[in-house]
Design a protein around this motif. Structure first.
Motif, PDB file in Angstrom:
ATOM      1  N   PHE A  83       0.833  -1.201   0.000  1.00  0.00           N
ATOM      2  CA  PHE A  83       0.000   0.000   0.000  1.00  0.00           C
ATOM      3  C   PHE A  83       0.873   1.259   0.000  1.00  0.00           C
ATOM      4  O   PHE A  83       0.489   2.292  -0.559  1.00  0.00           O
ATOM      5  N   PHE A  84       2.029   1.181   0.626  1.00  0.00           N
ATOM      6  CA  PHE A  84       2.969   2.304   0.618  1.00  0.00           C
ATOM      7  C   PHE A  84       4.002   2.178  -0.507  1.00  0.00           C
ATOM      8  O   PHE A  84       4.423   3.187  -1.076  1.00  0.00           O
ATOM      9  N   LEU A  85       4.409   0.946  -0.794  1.00  0.00           N
ATOM     10  CA  LEU A  85       5.459   0.732  -1.789  1.00  0.00           C
ATOM     11  C   LEU A  85       5.023   1.155  -3.187  1.00  0.00           C
ATOM     12  O   LEU A  85       5.756   1.876  -3.890  1.00  0.00           O
ATOM     13  N   VAL A  86       3.836   0.712  -3.607  1.00  0.00           N
ATOM     14  CA  VAL A  86       3.376   0.985  -4.980  1.00  0.00           C
ATOM     15  C   VAL A  86       3.246   2.490  -5.244  1.00  0.00           C
ATOM     16  O   VAL A  86       3.858   3.007  -6.195  1.00  0.00           O
ATOM     17  N   PRO A  87       2.486   3.239  -4.441  1.00  0.00           N
ATOM     18  CA  PRO A  87       2.423   4.691  -4.704  1.00  0.00           C
ATOM     19  C   PRO A  87       3.744   5.391  -4.457  1.00  0.00           C
ATOM     20  O   PRO A  87       4.039   6.417  -5.070  1.00  0.00           O
ATOM     21  N   GLY A  88       4.582   4.829  -3.554  1.00  0.00           N
ATOM     22  CA  GLY A  88       5.891   5.422  -3.308  1.00  0.00           C
ATOM     23  C   GLY A  88       6.755   5.383  -4.553  1.00  0.00           C
ATOM     24  O   GLY A  88       7.415   6.372  -4.920  1.00  0.00           O
ATOM     25  N   ILE A  89       6.767   4.227  -5.222  1.00  0.00           N
ATOM     26  CA  ILE A  89       7.539   4.101  -6.460  1.00  0.00           C
ATOM     27  C   ILE A  89       6.947   4.992  -7.549  1.00  0.00           C
ATOM     28  O   ILE A  89       7.683   5.686  -8.276  1.00  0.00           O
ATOM     29  N   ALA A  90       5.621   4.985  -7.673  1.00  0.00           N
ATOM     30  CA  ALA A  90       4.963   5.820  -8.690  1.00  0.00           C
ATOM     31  C   ALA A  90       5.273   7.292  -8.468  1.00  0.00           C
ATOM     32  O   ALA A  90       5.571   8.036  -9.423  1.00  0.00           O
ATOM     33  N   TYR A  91       5.222   7.712  -7.198  1.00  0.00           N
ATOM     34  CA  TYR A  91       5.543   9.099  -6.878  1.00  0.00           C
ATOM     35  C   TYR A  91       6.988   9.413  -7.240  1.00  0.00           C
ATOM     36  O   TYR A  91       7.293  10.446  -7.857  1.00  0.00           O
ATOM     37  N   GLY A  92       7.900   8.514  -6.856  1.00  0.00           N
ATOM     38  CA  GLY A  92       9.317   8.743  -7.092  1.00  0.00           C
ATOM     39  C   GLY A  92       9.655   8.864  -8.571  1.00  0.00           C
ATOM     40  O   GLY A  92      10.446   9.731  -8.969  1.00  0.00           O
ATOM     41  N   ILE A  93       9.047   8.016  -9.401  1.00  0.00           N
ATOM     42  CA  ILE A  93       9.296   8.081 -10.844  1.00  0.00           C
ATOM     43  C   ILE A  93       8.780   9.400 -11.416  1.00  0.00           C
ATOM     44  O   ILE A  93       9.463  10.073 -12.192  1.00  0.00           O
ATOM     45  N   ALA A  94       7.564   9.782 -11.014  1.00  0.00           N
ATOM     46  CA  ALA A  94       6.965  11.004 -11.554  1.00  0.00           C
ATOM     47  C   ALA A  94       7.658  12.261 -11.033  1.00  0.00           C
ATOM     48  O   ALA A  94       7.819  13.245 -11.769  1.00  0.00           O
ATOM     49  N   ALA A  95       8.076  12.230  -9.757  1.00  0.00           N
ATOM     50  CA  ALA A  95       8.692  13.418  -9.162  1.00  0.00           C
ATOM     51  C   ALA A  95      10.191  13.494  -9.420  1.00  0.00           C
ATOM     52  O   ALA A  95      10.815  14.523  -9.161  1.00  0.00           O
ATOM     53  N   GLY A  96      10.770  12.395  -9.900  1.00  0.00           N
ATOM     54  CA  GLY A  96      12.186  12.405 -10.232  1.00  0.00           C
ATOM     55  C   GLY A  96      13.098  11.928  -9.128  1.00  0.00           C
ATOM     56  O   GLY A  96      14.320  12.005  -9.271  1.00  0.00           O
ATOM     57  N   SER A  97      12.550  11.424  -8.014  1.00  0.00           N
ATOM     58  CA  SER A  97      13.401  10.950  -6.927  1.00  0.00           C
ATOM     59  C   SER A  97      13.782   9.478  -7.076  1.00  0.00           C
ATOM     60  O   SER A  97      14.587   8.964  -6.306  1.00  0.00           O
ATOM     61  N   VAL A  98      13.191   8.786  -8.036  1.00  0.00           N
ATOM     62  CA  VAL A  98      13.552   7.402  -8.350  1.00  0.00           C
ATOM     63  C   VAL A  98      14.031   7.343  -9.793  1.00  0.00           C
ATOM     64  O   VAL A  98      13.273   7.626 -10.723  1.00  0.00           O
ATOM     65  N   LYS A  99      15.305   6.983  -9.954  1.00  0.00           N
ATOM     66  CA  LYS A  99      15.887   6.880 -11.300  1.00  0.00           C
ATOM     67  C   LYS A  99      16.016   5.431 -11.746  1.00  0.00           C
ATOM     68  O   LYS A  99      15.994   5.136 -12.938  1.00  0.00           O
TER      69      LYS A  99
END
Length: 515
Positions: A319-335
């Protein structure tokens, strides 16, 4: 405000200060649990030498059968006890109830925090929520979280601290408010939770000792618990804002959070996090909602015995992991995937102090169980109340108090009720009270002292969460902060119980208070 009121308020605050000072002068929590363990070992030796034992009848959870049990104090200084202390030290740690729950959930929470999702979402909450409603929302969310079993301890308690910090308020007040809702208000909820059928089944078997065809439904206390949700929310809010937060004063710690406007990339990240969360929830519903859904139990139940409830912890992590990754990709904090793994590793690294505390706490809980001291205390407490000869409302009030006292030593609600129900359910049926009423009185007492006993399995992690904001926080700080909730919840909930009984209101659908 009159001088008398001020004086009384001052006396109470001085009492809480004394509790905090005395508690914090105790050794580090790890050392304290080690000393507790040593004390149990020594006490168990003398109790066993004295032949301390109790005989009682209890309900076997699962089969519903009655069995007579003789429990004798077991010395941990015997050859067998010493062997067990050494040979089971590792399993005491790995089997410590909250350990796996906390670590697995933190994998998902760590990603959501590392990518910036939690911080951005909290700032969004700060900018859109009236400040006056924050405490209400935190306490209410804590109460409602018990529908998801122990998830509130792992997720909501630390979030309560973060929310308050974002609002410029003391984070330990937010932690206390969330903890009070999650644990002190454990029995209250707008929905029927997992604890309801479990306690109801035990109550039914106890009732059938007196009336063989009696049934107790999972919804036995539902109406009262719905009303309790709002009462506990109000009481928790008042205690937080009138007692706990003023005592803590202004937060002067090093932990800071930004309350700037949400940036454009963060807004984009929140959007995609929301979309991914909706998709994830849709998948879970598809696995749970249909009649023959794969995560239901074999008999079709969603809660009792289902893979959904058994797998709730990994579901929360996702529940936290999925939106966390989605947020990171969109916001640029996950490369790349390395970033996600790095966030998980960082989250685990931050749990080092808790792991040490969990090891010590796990040994103490195991020793207390092996020695049988908790069971002996529970039975002796029940025998004492029975011997008082009280009847009616005074008996029920005494039962609430004794249940709260016993809860300081035995954390499991079902284990205590399996011992106490065969004594008190038939006894109170004999004077005209329904088993549902007796069960309700027990649930009040069982809830209100959760937040002040170090024997509660999640107490150690709450201390660990608090140390993030104040390294000097100890068991004394936490107990002194939570004691006002425990007292007010006990008094307020008992008054509500008495009023409900006097008015003869239904406890649940088709459930009265009197036979």
């Amino acid at each position: 405000m009159s001088q008398e009121v001020k004086r009384k308020k001052g006396l109470f605050n001085r009492f809480l200060d004394m509790v905090e000072v005395v508690g914090n002068r105790l050794p580090h929590p790890v050392t304290l649990f080690a000393l507790f363990s040593l004390a149990v070992i020594v006490i168990s030796f003398f109790a066993a030498q004295a032949g301390v034992s109790v005989t009682f009848e209890r309900i076997v959870i699962g089969t519903g059968e009655m069995e007579e049990v003789v429990v004798t104090a077991v010395s941990l200084l015997s050859a067998e006890g010493i062997r067990r202390i050494f040979s089971e030290a590792v399993t005491n740690f790995t089997g410590f109830a909250p350990l796996g729950t906390v670590l697995v959930a933190m994998l998902g929470v760590g990603v959501a925090e590392g990518t910036g999702l939690i911080q951005a979402a909290l700032r969004k909450l700060v900018l859109s929520t009236p400040k006056k409603l924050v405490t209400v929302v935190v306490v209410f969310a804590g109460i409602m979280s018990n529908i998801a079993s122990d998830a509130g301890y792992v997720v909501l308690v630390p979030l309560g601290a973060l929310i308050f910090l974002n609002f410029g308020r003391h984070p330990l007040a937010g932690l206390a408010a969330a903890f009070a809702g999650v644990s002190g208000g454990f029995s209250a909820n707008l929905l029927v939770g997992t604890i309801d059928p479990l306690l109801g089944g035990i109550s039914q078997q106890a009732a059938q000792m007196w009336q063989p065809d009696y049934t107790v439904d999972p919804t036995a206390n539902w109406y009262f618990m719905i009303a309790s949700t709002f009462v506990i929310t109000v009481l928790g809010t008042l205690v937080t804002e009138r007692i706990v937060e003023p005592r803590l004063g202004e937060y002067k710690g090093d932990t800071e959070v930004s309350i700037d406007q949400v940036a454009e990339n963060e807004t984009k990240g929140l959007k995609w996090a929301g979309i991914s969360l909706v998709v994830f929830i849709g998948i879970i519903l598809a696995l749970v909602a249909p009649e023959n859904a794969v995560l239901r139990a074999d008999d079709g139940q969603i809660l009792a015995g289902s893979a959904f409830m058994a797998g709730l912890v990994p579901i929360i992590a996702l529940f936290f992991l999925v939106p966390g990754i989605a947020y990171g990709i969109a916001a640029g904090s996950v490369k790349s995937d390395k970033d996600v793994a790095g966030f998980m590793g960082k989250a685990m690294a931050s749990m080092g102090g808790y792991l040490v505390l969990a090891f010590a706490a796990g040994q103490f809980v195991a020793y207390f169980s092996w020695s049988n001291l908790g069971t002996i205390l529970a039975v002796k407490g029940a025998d004492f109340l029975e011997a008082t000869g009280m009847t009616g409302i005074p008996m029920l009030i005494g039962f609430i108090i004794v249940s709260g006292f016993i809860n300081l030593f035995i954390g499991s609600a079902s284990a205590k009720w399996a011992i106490m129900a065969p004594v008190f359910v038939p006894m109170l049926m004999a004077v005209g009270y329904t088993p549902e009423l007796t069960q309700l009185a027990y649930r009040i007492g069982d809830s209100v002292t959760n937040i002040i006993t170090p024997l509660m399995s999640y107490f150690a992690i709450i201390v660990a969460f608090a140390k993030k904001y104040d390294e000097n926080t100890g068991i004394g700080t936490l107990i002194s902060s939570m004691l006002p909730y425990s007292i007010v919840f006990m008094v307020g909930w008992t008054i509500m119980f008495i009023v409900w009984a006097v008015l003869g209101l239904p406890l649940g659908p088709g459930v009265t208070m009197y036979l």
